[in-house]
Design a protein around this motif. Structure first.
Motif, PDB file in Angstrom:
ATOM      1  N   VAL A 140      40.107  58.848  36.206  1.00 48.25           N
ATOM      2  CA  VAL A 140      40.168  58.964  37.662  1.00 48.25           C
ATOM      3  C   VAL A 140      39.028  58.166  38.261  1.00 48.25           C
ATOM      4  O   VAL A 140      37.855  58.407  37.966  1.00 48.25           O
ATOM      5  N   TYR A 194      44.023  62.591  45.804  1.00 48.08           N
ATOM      6  CA  TYR A 194      44.237  63.254  44.515  1.00 48.08           C
ATOM      7  C   TYR A 194      43.341  64.486  44.406  1.00 48.08           C
ATOM      8  O   TYR A 194      42.178  64.474  44.806  1.00 48.08           O
ATOM      9  N   CYS A 195      43.897  65.575  43.850  1.00 47.83           N
ATOM     10  CA  CYS A 195      43.132  66.804  43.599  1.00 47.83           C
ATOM     11  C   CYS A 195      43.439  67.315  42.199  1.00 47.83           C
ATOM     12  O   CYS A 195      44.564  67.164  41.699  1.00 47.83           O
ATOM     13  N   ASN A 196      42.453  67.941  41.573  1.00 45.80           N
ATOM     14  CA  ASN A 196      42.699  68.703  40.348  1.00 45.80           C
ATOM     15  C   ASN A 196      42.543  70.194  40.672  1.00 45.80           C
ATOM     16  O   ASN A 196      42.176  70.548  41.797  1.00 45.80           O
ATOM     17  N   THR A 216      41.588  56.862  43.667  1.00 52.75           N
ATOM     18  CA  THR A 216      41.581  57.878  44.726  1.00 52.75           C
ATOM     19  C   THR A 216      40.268  57.852  45.501  1.00 52.75           C
ATOM     20  O   THR A 216      39.437  56.955  45.309  1.00 52.75           O
ATOM     21  N   ILE A 249      48.244  69.662  43.628  1.00 52.66           N
ATOM     22  CA  ILE A 249      47.892  69.078  42.328  1.00 52.66           C
ATOM     23  C   ILE A 249      49.076  68.358  41.690  1.00 52.66           C
ATOM     24  O   ILE A 249      49.121  68.167  40.476  1.00 52.66           O
ATOM     25  N   SER A 291      49.887  65.160  41.684  1.00 47.58           N
ATOM     26  CA  SER A 291      49.485  63.942  40.971  1.00 47.58           C
ATOM     27  C   SER A 291      48.723  64.275  39.696  1.00 47.58           C
ATOM     28  O   SER A 291      48.909  63.617  38.667  1.00 47.58           O
ATOM     29  N   TYR A 292      47.870  65.285  39.747  1.00 47.72           N
ATOM     30  CA  TYR A 292      47.158  65.725  38.538  1.00 47.72           C
ATOM     31  C   TYR A 292      48.142  66.143  37.453  1.00 47.72           C
ATOM     32  O   TYR A 292      48.029  65.732  36.285  1.00 47.72           O
ATOM     33  N   GLU A 293      49.122  66.970  37.821  1.00 46.31           N
ATOM     34  CA  GLU A 293      50.080  67.463  36.841  1.00 46.31           C
ATOM     35  C   GLU A 293      50.945  66.337  36.282  1.00 46.31           C
ATOM     36  O   GLU A 293      51.232  66.294  35.082  1.00 46.31           O
ATOM     37  N   ARG A 349      48.645  63.937  33.988  1.00 43.27           N
ATOM     38  CA  ARG A 349      48.259  64.471  32.679  1.00 43.27           C
ATOM     39  C   ARG A 349      49.461  64.589  31.749  1.00 43.27           C
ATOM     40  O   ARG A 349      49.334  64.432  30.534  1.00 43.27           O
ATOM     41  N   ASP A 353      40.309  63.628  33.660  1.00 44.64           N
ATOM     42  CA  ASP A 353      41.055  64.886  33.746  1.00 44.64           C
ATOM     43  C   ASP A 353      42.116  64.895  32.653  1.00 44.64           C
ATOM     44  O   ASP A 353      43.152  64.244  32.774  1.00 44.64           O
ATOM     45  N   GLU A 354      41.818  65.602  31.556  1.00 46.89           N
ATOM     46  CA  GLU A 354      42.773  65.737  30.446  1.00 46.89           C
ATOM     47  C   GLU A 354      43.336  64.386  30.014  1.00 46.89           C
ATOM     48  O   GLU A 354      44.542  64.209  29.851  1.00 46.89           O
TER      49      GLU A 354
END
Length: 411
Positions: free
Chosen positions: A61, A10-12, A39, A19, A21-23, A26, A56-57
């Protein structure tokens, strides 16, 4: 709905990497869901043993330090996969969940996903980002018959236990169905982050002005992994011929991976490094928009192996989001999109000199560039916008959980 979301890498946006998974996570939170992401911290800089938690928003995590990079041997990578499989299983089993979602690669993330879902008696949804074991077999990386059999069994285990499968390309979906025809499979490719890649012209101008080697020259960029599958040496070899055809064109390679040093050595040996070809180490995702904004053309490459045509590379969709033409050296669904829309070039898979001819022909053709930029933007808006594809993704989770899908507004 409480969703446990397992993604080993996973990355932000502050990190270097995709990104998706981040998008997605969120946006799930924005719809009222609770999301726990499981992660790894792959940097190896985490000093505290065990898990640490960030947010993260609104997405919780959970990070566990397991060093990993593309320069590692296959044995060391497998060890990292196995280690995460064990710790993620324990963490996922300890979290409350109404649905468990796991996204590959590696394929081993299916194990904690399936086990946690069975323990909690909730649905499991599996996302296929690369078709394993088919890709490593075709690349010659998985030669041992026992290893092939085990990998195939693991893939079948994941598909058999999934209420639904999300595949990142039509070819990946076909691969899933070839192995298990009864699996309900939905294609949700990587997406174009339109808002992120909307940059002002003055930002682009400042970027170009900061780099004396660039100025107002045409710029061809490659952003992303330099791994065994990518074959970015193809671009360096094209740059050798391109310098003869048009000495003013510049090539910028931004990324990381096992082939970084060999690619850099090749550029240096050809007398290109620091002149025609420039190479930067990986940058956070948030810094890519201005780089692509300054690009005349973006690129995506793979080795000449048929299974790799089914990729869904982030760099392809980032170029669309930035409204930049993209050149690929492979066939398949992305090549068909470019041919049909006029949003870029489909290059010869192995003939780098021919690629150079194509670059020289098109990177100063303002009429072609304007049409290709417009076509890329249309694809981003009409077919690959993040919000549009998130609706499709969320519908899969809602359906698997037996819920009614909730629509959202477009981007």
């Amino acid at each position: 709905m409480h969703i446990v979301y397992i993604h080993q890498y996973y990355c932000n946006p502050s990190m270097a990497g995709g990104i998706r998974s981040y998008e997605q996570a969120r946006r799930l939170v924005a719809r009222g869901h609770t999301v726990d992401v499981i992660t790894t911290d792959i940097t190896g800089t985490q000093t505290r043993l065990g898990w640490r938690q960030t947010e993260d928003e609104g997405v919780r995590v959970h990070w566990f330090s397991i060093p990993y990079n593309n320069s590692m041997s296959y044995a060391r990578r497998i060890r990292a996969f196995a280690q995460f499989m064990v710790v993620a299983t324990a963490k996922a089993a300890a979290l409350r969940a109404d649905l468990v979602f796991a996204t590959s690669t590696p394929l081993t993330v299916a194990v904690p996903g399936v086990l946690a879902a069975k323990l909690r008696r909730v649905p499991f949804v599996f996302e296929v980002r690369d078709l394993w074991p088919e890709v490593p077999i075709e690349m010659g990386a998985l030669r041992n018959p026992l290893a092939r059999g085990a990998a195939g069994a693991l893939a079948s285990f994941a598909y058999r236990n999934a209420a639904e499968v999300v595949a990142l390309s039509p070819g990946m979906a076909a691969g899933v169905l070839a192995r298990r025809p009864s699996t309900r499979t939905t294609v949700v490719p990587n997406a174009a982050d339109l808002a992120m890649f909307r940059v002002r012209q003055d930002e682009v101008d400042r970027f170009r002005a900061r780099h004396e080697w660039l100025g107002d020259r045409p710029l061809i960029v490659y952003t992303g992994a330099l791994g065994a599958v990518n074959g970015v040496d193809y671009l360096v070899r094209a740059a050798r011929r391109l310098r003869e055809l048009d000495p003013g064109v510049r090539v910028l390679i931004v990324g990381h991976g096992k082939e970084w040093e060999p690619t850099k050595r090749l550029a240096a040996s050809l007398g290109l490094l620091g002149d025609t070809v420039h190479m930067w180490e990986k940058v956070p995702k948030a810094e890519l928009p201005v780089i692509l904004g300054a690009a005349t053309m973006s690129t995506s490459f793979v080795r000449p192996i048929r299974a790799l045509w089914d990729n869904s590379a982030n760099k392809f969709f980032d170029a669309l989001a930035a409204g930049r033409p993209i050149a690929v050296n492979y066939g398949g669904w992305q090549a068909d999109l470019l041919t049909g829309s006029g949003a870029g070039l489909v290059l010869d898979p192995v003939d780098a000199d021919d690629a150079a001819e194509q670059f020289a022909k098109h990177c100063r053709d303002e009429s072609w560039l304007a049409q290709a930029r417009a076509a890329a933007h249309r694809l981003a808006v009409e077919q690959f916008s993040r919000d549009l594809l998130f609706d499709r993704f969320a519908a899969v989770l809602d359906r698997a959980a037996g819920r009614r899908a909730v629509p959202t507004t477009g981007e």
